[in-house]
Design an enzyme around this catalytic site. Structure first.
Site, PDB file in Angstrom:
ATOM      1  CE  LYS A 271      28.426  52.963  49.874  1.00  0.00           C
ATOM      2  NZ  LYS A 271      28.812  51.718  49.208  1.00  0.00           N
TER       3      LYS A 271
ATOM      4  CG  PHE B  81      34.044  47.212  41.404  1.00  0.00           C
ATOM      5  CD1 PHE B  81      34.221  47.992  42.542  1.00  0.00           C
ATOM      6  CD2 PHE B  81      34.090  45.828  41.543  1.00  0.00           C
ATOM      7  CE1 PHE B  81      34.429  47.421  43.784  1.00  0.00           C
ATOM      8  CE2 PHE B  81      34.301  45.245  42.787  1.00  0.00           C
ATOM      9  CZ  PHE B  81      34.472  46.050  43.909  1.00  0.00           C
TER      10      PHE B  81
ATOM     11  NE  ARG C  65      28.716  44.128  56.948  1.00  0.00           N
ATOM     12  CZ  ARG C  65      29.353  44.328  55.805  1.00  0.00           C
ATOM     13  NH1 ARG C  65      29.645  45.555  55.421  1.00  0.00           N
ATOM     14  NH2 ARG C  65      29.713  43.311  55.058  1.00  0.00           N
TER      15      ARG C  65
ATOM     16  CB  THR D 193      27.324  44.300  48.769  1.00  0.00           C
ATOM     17  OG1 THR D 193      28.061  44.057  49.960  1.00  0.00           O
ATOM     18  CG2 THR D 193      28.034  45.331  47.922  1.00  0.00           C
TER      19      THR D 193
ATOM     20  NE  ARG E 218      24.453  48.460  51.103  1.00  0.00           N
ATOM     21  CZ  ARG E 218      25.551  47.924  51.617  1.00  0.00           C
ATOM     22  NH1 ARG E 218      25.535  46.667  52.051  1.00  0.00           N
ATOM     23  NH2 ARG E 218      26.665  48.621  51.705  1.00  0.00           N
TER      24      ARG E 218
ATOM     25  CG  ASN F  47      25.996  49.715  47.988  1.00  0.00           C
ATOM     26  OD1 ASN F  47      26.463  50.835  48.173  1.00  0.00           O
ATOM     27  ND2 ASN F  47      26.635  48.614  48.332  1.00  0.00           N
TER      28      ASN F  47
ATOM     29  CG  HIS G 280      30.571  52.007  54.138  1.00  0.00           C
ATOM     30  ND1 HIS G 280      31.264  51.012  53.481  1.00  0.00           N
ATOM     31  CD2 HIS G 280      31.194  52.186  55.329  1.00  0.00           C
ATOM     32  CE1 HIS G 280      32.278  50.615  54.255  1.00  0.00           C
ATOM     33  NE2 HIS G 280      32.251  51.310  55.381  1.00  0.00           N
TER      34      HIS G 280
HETATM   35  P1  CMP Z   1      30.545  48.858  50.244  1.00  0.00           P
HETATM   36  O1  CMP Z   1      30.433  47.416  50.614  1.00  0.00           O
HETATM   37  O2  CMP Z   1      30.011  49.887  51.162  1.00  0.00           O
HETATM   38  O3  CMP Z   1      32.076  49.180  49.936  1.00  0.00           O
HETATM   39  C1  CMP Z   1      32.665  48.705  48.720  1.00  0.00           C
HETATM   40  C2  CMP Z   1      31.807  49.231  47.586  1.00  0.00           C
HETATM   41  O4  CMP Z   1      32.228  48.868  46.303  1.00  0.00           O
HETATM   42  C3  CMP Z   1      30.412  48.614  47.700  1.00  0.00           C
HETATM   43  O5  CMP Z   1      29.766  49.089  48.853  1.00  0.00           O
HETATM   44  C4  CMP Z   1      29.821  49.052  46.385  1.00  0.00           C
HETATM   45  O6  CMP Z   1      29.468  50.440  46.381  1.00  0.00           O
HETATM   46  C5  CMP Z   1      31.047  48.838  45.471  1.00  0.00           C
HETATM   47  N1  CMP Z   1      31.001  47.527  44.817  1.00  0.00           N
HETATM   48  C6  CMP Z   1      31.129  46.307  45.387  1.00  0.00           C
HETATM   49  N2  CMP Z   1      31.049  45.322  44.465  1.00  0.00           N
HETATM   50  C7  CMP Z   1      30.872  45.943  43.272  1.00  0.00           C
HETATM   51  C8  CMP Z   1      30.718  45.495  41.930  1.00  0.00           C
HETATM   52  N3  CMP Z   1      30.758  44.182  41.637  1.00  0.00           N
HETATM   53  N4  CMP Z   1      30.539  46.414  40.950  1.00  0.00           N
HETATM   54  C9  CMP Z   1      30.530  47.724  41.249  1.00  0.00           C
HETATM   55  N5  CMP Z   1      30.681  48.236  42.507  1.00  0.00           N
HETATM   56  C10 CMP Z   1      30.832  47.347  43.498  1.00  0.00           C
END
Ligand code: CMP
Length: 135
Positions: free
Chosen positions: A11, A59, A87, A93, A104, A114, A117
């Protein structure tokens, strides 16, 4: 698909900080092989479509802005049990909840920024691979 492919993105936050080679070194040392890889700059439309499952989340707009602010690397990775093993390698996440030693934990800075992905199921891996690599 026989449980051996997953999809990943490095990312904008991780790309901007120069973590691409460090992260890919961990991925390769963990037994994944690269089936396809490219550097792209997501358009707003691509980001909105890719994350449409999150379109009702508070978000969403911020996520689209974040994912389109600079180039990313997208890749298809191959390994037995690819989705689950990847994963585990990337961690939760939210980096504050990510296990020690995960990508991460090492390289992410927030729940949004983060670093990386990983597909959450074989079905989604195929959808995500097709999204970026099917002509
Ligand atoms: P990923 O799980 O790769 O795909 C969905 C993305 O949404 C996640 O990574 C984060 O980059 C973003 N994300 C998930 N939860 C939140 C949150 N609570 N606030 C902001 N961004 C989020």
């Amino acid at each position: 698909m026989e449980n051996n492919l997953t999809f990943t993105m490095i990312k904008p936050d991780a790309m901007e900080k120069g973590y691409f080679t460090k992260i890919f070194s961990i991925i390769l040392k963990s037994g994944f092989r690269i089936s396809a890889l490219k550097l792209i700059h997501l358009t707003r439309n691509q980001a909105k479509t890719f994350y449409k499952i999150h379109s009702n989340k508070p978000f969403f707009e911020e996520l689209v802005a974040f994912m389109t602010r600079s180039p990313i690397v997208v890749a298809v990775l191959k390994k037995d049990n690819a989705v689950d093993d990847f994963r585990k390698l990337i961690g939760s996440t939210n980096p504050e909840e990510a296990e020690e030693g995960t990508i991460r934990k090492k390289y992410a800075s927030s729940i949004e920024a983060n670093a990386i992905h990983g597909s959450d199921s074989d079905e989604n891996a195929q959808i995500e691979i097709d999204f970026f690599f099917k002509n």
